[in-house]
Design an enzyme around this catalytic site. Sequence first.
Site, PDB file in Angstrom:
ATOM      1  N   ASP A  12       0.851  -1.183   0.000  1.00  0.00           N
ATOM      2  CA  ASP A  12       0.000   0.000   0.000  1.00  0.00           C
ATOM      3  C   ASP A  12       0.891   1.239   0.000  1.00  0.00           C
ATOM      4  O   ASP A  12       1.749   1.399   0.882  1.00  0.00           O
ATOM      5  CB  ASP A  12      -0.914  -0.009   1.225  1.00  0.00           C
ATOM      6  CG  ASP A  12      -1.936   1.119   1.216  1.00  0.00           C
ATOM      7  OD1 ASP A  12      -1.985   1.866   0.223  1.00  0.00           O
ATOM      8  OD2 ASP A  12      -2.670   1.263   2.213  1.00  0.00           O
ATOM      9  N   TYR A  17      -1.569   9.902  -3.921  1.00  0.00           N
ATOM     10  CA  TYR A  17      -1.702  11.088  -4.762  1.00  0.00           C
ATOM     11  C   TYR A  17      -0.764  12.191  -4.281  1.00  0.00           C
ATOM     12  O   TYR A  17      -0.122  12.881  -5.077  1.00  0.00           O
ATOM     13  CB  TYR A  17      -3.141  11.619  -4.740  1.00  0.00           C
ATOM     14  CG  TYR A  17      -4.159  10.776  -5.491  1.00  0.00           C
ATOM     15  CD1 TYR A  17      -3.834   9.531  -6.003  1.00  0.00           C
ATOM     16  CD2 TYR A  17      -5.455  11.242  -5.683  1.00  0.00           C
ATOM     17  CE1 TYR A  17      -4.763   8.767  -6.681  1.00  0.00           C
ATOM     18  CE2 TYR A  17      -6.402  10.488  -6.360  1.00  0.00           C
ATOM     19  CZ  TYR A  17      -6.048   9.250  -6.860  1.00  0.00           C
ATOM     20  OH  TYR A  17      -6.988   8.500  -7.525  1.00  0.00           O
ATOM     21  N   ARG A  49      -2.107  16.007   7.868  1.00  0.00           N
ATOM     22  CA  ARG A  49      -2.891  15.192   8.796  1.00  0.00           C
ATOM     23  C   ARG A  49      -2.629  15.573  10.251  1.00  0.00           C
ATOM     24  O   ARG A  49      -3.478  15.368  11.116  1.00  0.00           O
ATOM     25  CB  ARG A  49      -2.591  13.708   8.562  1.00  0.00           C
ATOM     26  CG  ARG A  49      -3.050  13.236   7.186  1.00  0.00           C
ATOM     27  CD  ARG A  49      -2.775  11.766   6.937  1.00  0.00           C
ATOM     28  NE  ARG A  49      -2.965  11.434   5.530  1.00  0.00           N
ATOM     29  CZ  ARG A  49      -2.944  10.217   5.024  1.00  0.00           C
ATOM     30  NH1 ARG A  49      -2.723   9.178   5.830  1.00  0.00           N
ATOM     31  NH2 ARG A  49      -3.112  10.006   3.735  1.00  0.00           N
ATOM     32  N   ASP A 104      -3.322   2.382  -5.790  1.00  0.00           N
ATOM     33  CA  ASP A 104      -2.245   2.447  -4.794  1.00  0.00           C
ATOM     34  C   ASP A 104      -2.051   1.164  -3.985  1.00  0.00           C
ATOM     35  O   ASP A 104      -1.226   1.143  -3.066  1.00  0.00           O
ATOM     36  CB  ASP A 104      -2.484   3.618  -3.843  1.00  0.00           C
ATOM     37  CG  ASP A 104      -3.796   3.486  -3.077  1.00  0.00           C
ATOM     38  OD1 ASP A 104      -4.675   2.714  -3.521  1.00  0.00           O
ATOM     39  OD2 ASP A 104      -3.948   4.156  -2.045  1.00  0.00           O
ATOM     40  N   GLU A 105      -2.796   0.099  -4.317  1.00  0.00           N
ATOM     41  CA  GLU A 105      -2.656  -1.140  -3.551  1.00  0.00           C
ATOM     42  C   GLU A 105      -2.477  -2.332  -4.492  1.00  0.00           C
ATOM     43  O   GLU A 105      -3.033  -2.360  -5.594  1.00  0.00           O
ATOM     44  CB  GLU A 105      -3.884  -1.381  -2.673  1.00  0.00           C
ATOM     45  CG  GLU A 105      -4.103  -0.328  -1.593  1.00  0.00           C
ATOM     46  CD  GLU A 105      -5.311  -0.651  -0.728  1.00  0.00           C
ATOM     47  OE1 GLU A 105      -5.357  -1.776  -0.185  1.00  0.00           O
ATOM     48  OE2 GLU A 105      -6.201   0.202  -0.611  1.00  0.00           O
TER      49      GLU A 105
END
Length: 543
Positions: A12, A17, A49, A104-105
């Site tokens: 992952d 992005y 975040r 993305d995984e």
Amino acid sequence: MDDHSKTIIHIDVDCFYAQVEMNKNPELKTKPLGIQQKNIVVTSNYVAREYGITKCMLIPEAKKKCPHLELVNGEDLHDYRETSYNITSILQKYSNLVERLGLDENFVDVSRLVDEKIKLSNNITPVGHVFGNTEVLCDCGCTERLMVGSKIAQDIRDQIYKDLNLTTCAGIAHNKILAKIVCSKNKPNNQTTVFPNSASELMLSLSLVKNIPSIGQVTADQLSRLNINTVKELQEASVNDLEKMFGYEKSKNMIEISYGRDVSAVKKSGKPQSIGLEDSCKAITVENEIEVKLLHLLTRLMVLVKEDGRVPKTVKLIVRKFNRNHPQSGTRETRQCNVNTSLFKDLELSENNQKKVMKIIMTLFRKIVDTKKSFHITLLGLSFTKFMEKPTLKNTLNNFLSRDIEVQSVIDIENQSSNSPIHEPCASTSQLADVDSPEHLSKRARFILPEISKDCGDSRIKLGVATLRLNSTESLPEVVDEMVPCPPNANEEVFRALPSDLQSELWEEYRVNRNRDVLQSERPLKKSKNNSILNYIVREKKD
């Protein structure tokens, strides 16, 4: 019994992005960064975040939490897709079993590589974090395999960082569900291994059933009506408790998953089955605006088609109408239809062909929306599906013909040592029709022969091969600028490679003779004349 024989790695990419944008503009690495799509922050970097920016947060709310938040428009997915496929290419160097999940995984089944490396490994220890209790471990050999798998996961992550400057997380387990869940336990830029004895503990750490990856919100709501909200409650349920609502198989699978038992295999991902784009918007109420929006989507979509390299055969339109009862979601409707592959020459649309495709798309729109009445459209989407490989020189008609003629010419030159010219009647298209039934059309009727000419004394007649009307410059009756129908049993790729005059001639030949061919299908085929091209083809095959 749970199968422990496989080693599955889940990869992952951290804030995917955002990392792509930070690689494009390194100045953003130390700043709070949000990726904006419409009025939403779809993802952010870890600096943002720390200010409380979360996934899918509205822009005004995000700006309140972090006034100096840098926003980058992420609606164009081109760079993200390109980077995603670069990651998959790296993974495919370690295993041919790579399954993509979004951009993305990825799941990677490295079982075969583990079996090779374990023979050469001594004093194996796990790399990275380990979830759960390691005091009591299985003795079937899975412990050593997963430890080797953790080393491979580290190698993969190092390679991705080296080649693409992207940090990733990894989960290592003996099945897909555990690998995916444990992958998120030590984010970012880390990896975690879970052994089979800790599977149930890992599942219980999710707390609620809606947090299990394979259980969606609708299923979670249905379980809630049965007073099952936690993973523990699902583990304690029986198939009989769930069967009435979900059926036996789904009920059994859900209970198995709640314990971390998953028998699904990593499925090798090929090229996508569809390529599409969607664009949400403020309510559009005018048909002209709809057409402008769809033209913009089609232009962007053709860029993706060219990158993919395949020719689309079906176009699909997605429309979301405004719904007063559900203003956030609305009602989606779709329509699709086949498109002629010859429109996509060199995987591009000429101005004329673009108009033809847009005409098809707008026809689909009018089937969904009654444009004579008022309408409010809040989302439009276009996608192409059912692809075919782009024709190459090896499978084109001209290449096949020229190769066959070259071989036949050599045979004839050897057989005709006489210096005297040979004058024989030229084979005509009617002669070819006598020996070809519709089922042979796709192979034999590709050879278009001219009518008998008055002068048959050219060098090609000396070789016994009738003049082929390939790339002919002869004047033919003017053809109407419409798509010539392809004979039903012909290869459409090859048929569309022909000049339009030859397509018309071939279709006309098929149309005139098909009824007669059906009536004569049970009769013996007529023998071709000695110097017909069909005769040479058959003779060459016998030789």
